[in-house]
Design an enzyme around this catalytic site. Structure first.
Site, short mmCIF file in Angstrom:
data_model
loop_
_atom_site.label_atom_id
_atom_site.label_comp_id
_atom_site.label_asym_id
_atom_site.label_seq_id
_atom_site.Cartn_x
_atom_site.Cartn_y
_atom_site.Cartn_z
CG LEU A 94 -1.45 -1.46 1.57
CD1 LEU A 94 -2.47 -1.18 2.54
CD2 LEU A 94 -2.88 -1.26 -0.29
CG HIS A 110 3.34 -11.59 8.60
ND1 HIS A 110 3.12 -11.25 7.18
CD2 HIS A 110 4.34 -12.73 8.90
CE1 HIS A 110 5.00 -12.03 6.67
NE2 HIS A 110 5.58 -12.55 8.24
CG ASP A 151 4.42 -8.02 7.12
OD1 ASP A 151 5.19 -8.08 6.62
OD2 ASP A 151 3.57 -8.13 7.23
C1 GRF Z 1 -1.87 -16.55 4.61
O1 GRF Z 1 -1.09 -17.47 4.67
C2 GRF Z 1 -2.60 -15.67 5.01
O2 GRF Z 1 -1.54 -15.44 6.23
C3 GRF Z 1 -1.09 -14.40 4.12
O3 GRF Z 1 -1.59 -14.78 2.91
C4 GRF Z 1 -1.83 -16.50 3.19
C5 GRF Z 1 -3.14 -16.88 2.16
O4 GRF Z 1 -4.06 -16.73 2.84
N1 GRF Z 1 -1.19 -13.37 3.99
P1 GRF Z 1 -5.68 -16.54 2.42
O5 GRF Z 1 -6.18 -18.28 2.42
O6 GRF Z 1 -5.66 -15.96 0.60
O7 GRF Z 1 -6.69 -15.78 2.75
#
Ligand code: GRF
Length: 208
Positions: A94, A110, A151
């Site tokens: 972003l 995260h 992060d």
């Molecule tokens: C997950 O491990 C999340 O922590 C990371 O992206 C991965 C996929 O997330 N940021 P999702 O299944 O699309 O919610």
């Protein structure tokens, strides 16, 4: 009722956890009013459609500059009326306009215990590959407010997950999602929607 926009890039399992929490009345009165993806055709968009939530795709390649893309993304969120933005597997960085327009109102999930295994280059399976490579015995997930440092914003919740000797990146990712991400993200959103999250001297204070 606090309106929530969820930004996605992939499978949408964290979005699904939020949808399920909302249906179960466990999202602190929050309502997901829009899903925005940076990629077309991802399953997270199917999940939004199945839940009757409007969605749209805002692709970086459709814009002449990173700034124009960032403004379009922020405008798309504003059009949902969202008062909280949740990054749920969202993989675009972003920019300053987005961060200033939604300052203090952006949460991210995260898949590690920040400050370990985070920052540039640590996303998705790469996080779990690095965890296994380093040989740590405990990992987990973190929900944090988003700041200009990737992060690096104030931490809201963390939940640990043991690393097994026979883990692969895939088995570890699945267990971190099931036992940590899908639990602490809805919990953090609910706390925000109930006005229980405060930031004091850069640290999150949560009222029980
Ligand atoms: C997950 O491990 C999340 O922590 C990371 O992206 C991965 C996929 O997330 N940021 P999702 O299944 O699309 O919610």
């Amino acid at each position: 009722m606090l309106r929530i926009a969820v930004l996605v890039s992939g499978g949408g399992t964290n979005l699904q956890a939020l949808i399920d929490a909302q249906k179960a009345g466990k999202l602190g009165g929050g309502e997901i009013t829009g899903v925005i993806s940076n990629k077309p055709g991802v399953y997270a968009l199917e999940r939004a459609a199945n839940a009757g939530i409007s969605s749209r795709v805002v692709c970086k390649k459709d814009f002449s500059s990173a700034q124009a893309y960032d403004k379009a993304l922020a405008d798309a969120v504003s059009e949902t009326g969202a008062e909280l933005v949740v990054l749920a597997g969202f993989l675009s960085i972003l920019g300053s306009e987005f961060l200033s327009r939604f300052d203090g109102r952006i949460l991210n999930i995260h898949p590690s215990l920040i400050p370990s295994f985070c920052g540039m280059g640590y996303y998705g399976l790469k996080v779990h590959e690095a965890v296994l490579e380093r040989g740590v015995k405990v990992t987990g997930a973190t929900v944090h407010f988003v700041s200009e440092i990737p992060d690096g914003g104030p931490i809201v919740y963390q939940k640990s997950v043991d690393v097994n000797d026979d883990d692969t990146p895939e088995t570890l990712q699945k267990r971190v999602m099931e036992n940590a991400e899908w639990i602490i993200l809805p919990r953090a959103v609910a706390a925000f929607c109930e006005g229980r999250l405060k930031i004091v001297d850069g640290k999150v204070r949560i009222k029980a």
